[in-house]
Design a protein around this motif. Sequence first.
Motif, mmCIF file in Angstrom:
data_model
loop_
_atom_site.group_PDB
_atom_site.id
_atom_site.type_symbol
_atom_site.label_atom_id
_atom_site.label_comp_id
_atom_site.label_asym_id
_atom_site.label_seq_id
_atom_site.Cartn_x
_atom_site.Cartn_y
_atom_site.Cartn_z
ATOM 1 N N PRO A 14 17.970 0.985 8.815
ATOM 2 C CA PRO A 14 17.679 1.761 9.950
ATOM 3 C C PRO A 14 16.053 1.456 9.954
ATOM 4 O O PRO A 14 15.300 1.203 9.082
ATOM 5 C CB PRO A 14 18.038 3.170 9.577
ATOM 6 N N PRO A 15 15.468 1.601 11.297
ATOM 7 C CA PRO A 15 14.076 1.461 11.360
ATOM 8 C C PRO A 15 13.255 2.574 10.540
ATOM 9 O O PRO A 15 13.835 3.711 10.432
ATOM 10 C CB PRO A 15 13.849 1.592 13.100
ATOM 11 N N ARG A 16 12.047 2.321 10.146
ATOM 12 C CA ARG A 16 11.408 3.028 9.245
ATOM 13 C C ARG A 16 9.973 3.307 9.954
ATOM 14 O O ARG A 16 9.180 2.512 10.545
ATOM 15 C CB ARG A 16 11.231 2.420 7.815
ATOM 16 N N LEU A 17 9.645 4.706 10.215
ATOM 17 C CA LEU A 17 8.243 4.820 10.711
ATOM 18 C C LEU A 17 7.273 4.997 9.463
ATOM 19 O O LEU A 17 7.522 5.824 8.297
ATOM 20 C CB LEU A 17 8.490 6.201 11.486
ATOM 21 N N VAL A 18 6.250 4.548 9.645
ATOM 22 C CA VAL A 18 5.234 4.640 8.636
ATOM 23 C C VAL A 18 3.901 5.031 8.995
ATOM 24 O O VAL A 18 3.361 4.973 10.260
ATOM 25 C CB VAL A 18 5.068 3.274 7.972
ATOM 26 N N PHE A 19 2.945 5.673 8.222
ATOM 27 C CA PHE A 19 1.851 6.343 8.858
ATOM 28 C C PHE A 19 0.859 5.980 7.795
ATOM 29 O O PHE A 19 0.602 6.919 6.831
ATOM 30 C CB PHE A 19 2.130 8.035 8.920
ATOM 31 N N PRO A 20 0.314 4.577 7.956
ATOM 32 C CA PRO A 20 -0.856 4.411 6.818
ATOM 33 C C PRO A 20 -2.094 5.254 7.049
ATOM 34 O O PRO A 20 -2.649 5.674 8.003
ATOM 35 C CB PRO A 20 -1.100 2.899 7.245
ATOM 36 N N ALA A 21 -2.560 5.486 5.960
ATOM 37 C CA ALA A 21 -3.886 6.298 5.857
ATOM 38 C C ALA A 21 -4.956 5.806 6.615
ATOM 39 O O ALA A 21 -6.030 6.478 7.004
ATOM 40 C CB ALA A 21 -3.993 6.627 4.318
ATOM 41 N N ASN A 22 -5.070 4.440 6.348
ATOM 42 C CA ASN A 22 -6.381 3.664 6.866
ATOM 43 C C ASN A 22 -5.987 2.141 7.167
ATOM 44 O O ASN A 22 -4.680 1.895 7.131
ATOM 45 C CB ASN A 22 -7.302 3.548 5.670
ATOM 46 N N ALA A 23 -6.865 1.615 7.548
ATOM 47 C CA ALA A 23 -6.386 0.173 8.046
ATOM 48 C C ALA A 23 -5.903 -0.772 6.946
ATOM 49 O O ALA A 23 -5.295 -1.651 7.052
ATOM 50 C CB ALA A 23 -7.836 -0.486 8.798
ATOM 51 N N ALA A 24 -6.877 -0.666 5.943
ATOM 52 C CA ALA A 24 -6.168 -1.344 4.650
ATOM 53 C C ALA A 24 -4.732 -1.161 4.436
ATOM 54 O O ALA A 24 -4.039 -2.091 4.167
ATOM 55 C CB ALA A 24 -7.208 -1.118 3.523
ATOM 56 N N ALA A 25 -4.434 -0.050 4.246
ATOM 57 C CA ALA A 25 -2.970 0.275 3.882
ATOM 58 C C ALA A 25 -1.959 0.051 5.082
ATOM 59 O O ALA A 25 -0.948 -0.619 4.823
ATOM 60 C CB ALA A 25 -2.567 1.760 4.069
ATOM 61 N N ALA A 26 -2.591 -0.077 6.533
ATOM 62 C CA ALA A 26 -1.774 -0.591 7.449
ATOM 63 C C ALA A 26 -1.531 -2.160 7.613
ATOM 64 O O ALA A 26 -0.565 -2.641 7.624
ATOM 65 C CB ALA A 26 -2.375 -0.436 8.912
ATOM 66 N N ALA A 27 -2.737 -2.900 6.986
ATOM 67 C CA ALA A 27 -2.459 -4.227 6.758
ATOM 68 C C ALA A 27 -1.530 -4.710 5.641
ATOM 69 O O ALA A 27 -0.744 -5.648 5.765
ATOM 70 C CB ALA A 27 -3.875 -4.975 6.914
ATOM 71 N N SER A 28 -1.612 -4.097 4.642
ATOM 72 C CA SER A 28 -0.806 -4.142 3.429
ATOM 73 C C SER A 28 0.763 -3.907 3.862
ATOM 74 O O SER A 28 1.708 -4.629 3.281
ATOM 75 C CB SER A 28 -1.025 -3.131 2.176
ATOM 76 N N GLU A 29 0.901 -2.861 4.464
ATOM 77 C CA GLU A 29 2.203 -2.468 4.814
ATOM 78 C C GLU A 29 2.889 -3.675 6.099
ATOM 79 O O GLU A 29 3.995 -4.110 5.880
ATOM 80 C CB GLU A 29 2.386 -1.391 5.826
ATOM 81 N N LEU A 30 2.091 -4.150 6.792
ATOM 82 C CA LEU A 30 2.580 -5.369 7.798
ATOM 83 C C LEU A 30 2.694 -6.721 6.846
ATOM 84 O O LEU A 30 3.759 -7.229 7.186
ATOM 85 C CB LEU A 30 1.377 -5.608 8.961
ATOM 86 N N LEU A 31 1.930 -7.058 5.888
ATOM 87 C CA LEU A 31 1.885 -8.239 5.232
ATOM 88 C C LEU A 31 3.288 -7.961 4.307
ATOM 89 O O LEU A 31 4.208 -8.986 4.209
ATOM 90 C CB LEU A 31 0.814 -8.286 4.225
ATOM 91 N N ASP A 32 3.566 -6.832 3.761
ATOM 92 C CA ASP A 32 4.866 -6.708 3.030
ATOM 93 C C ASP A 32 6.325 -7.067 3.847
ATOM 94 O O ASP A 32 7.161 -7.732 3.378
ATOM 95 C CB ASP A 32 4.883 -5.336 2.234
ATOM 96 N N TYR A 33 6.150 -6.500 5.235
ATOM 97 C CA TYR A 33 7.173 -6.605 5.967
ATOM 98 C C TYR A 33 7.253 -8.169 6.172
ATOM 99 O O TYR A 33 8.520 -8.614 6.492
ATOM 100 C CB TYR A 33 6.833 -5.841 7.396
#
Length: 279
Positions: free
Chosen positions: A252-271
């Motif tokens: 199922p789709p997963r919603l993420v709420f990164p705390a900052n830009a670095a966490a968002a970039a890390s989440e995107l790279l992992d995906y």
Amino acid sequence: MGKALVVVALRQVDPFATVDPLTGTVYAQPRGGLSTADECALEHALRMAESLDARCLACTVGPQEADEVLRTALAAGATEALRVAGEPASEGHTARLLTEAIRARYADPALLLCGDYSMDRGTGATPALLAARFGASQALGLVELTSHNGGLRAERRLDCGRRERLAIELPAVCSVEPSTVRLRRASLPGLLAAREAEIPVASPAESFVDTRIRRRARTAYRPRTRAIAAPAGAAPGQRVRALTGALTEHEPPRLVFPANAAAAASELLDYLEQRGYLP
């Protein structure tokens, strides 16, 4: 102190072309002229020079044949003309040549006018580049322009039939659309005087080297090809379901709420790494 200077930058273009109906070859006319946008810019420049009690300088960049557009401006009422010798390599090159030639012979203009586009597939970037070089205000794509209390009032066309009204401080660079303003008819004495007038020519101070980066056309990202096993199943329906993933469970789709830009970039790279887009 001398009079202020109003400059109109003109470009010689071929308003007509002949096309061979059998081969499709396009033949340019031996003599070009002004586009309707440049004619509108010239008329606005003449009106602004009268309103501001200023001189009107018509200038262009091009070979000797471009003198014709300057003679047209002189016949209509421009007080001075200037041609910069050479062929412009780009909009940035054109802006540099005009700026250097005007500053070498005159002071910075109070107002510089251009047509908002040319008929030879120009991008319309020259007015903005001129404004940057002169450090002047800029207003582009205008349909009306008048002087008001030492400044300018203008109107610009917007989408859906709307208009935007602008208050412009001088010095300024403005480009105008071909609208209801038409270039005035030149008088017979003006035509005769323009025919015999001597056109000053300015030579570029140095040769121009085009250093623009040649970029490939932008395309959508396409991941590298990978070997995929043939779909399982003996019947065609089974193979189609295997190919499309129908009737199978998916994450199922997963919603993420990164705390900052670095966490968002890390989440995107992992995906991207999980999906095989990254090595």
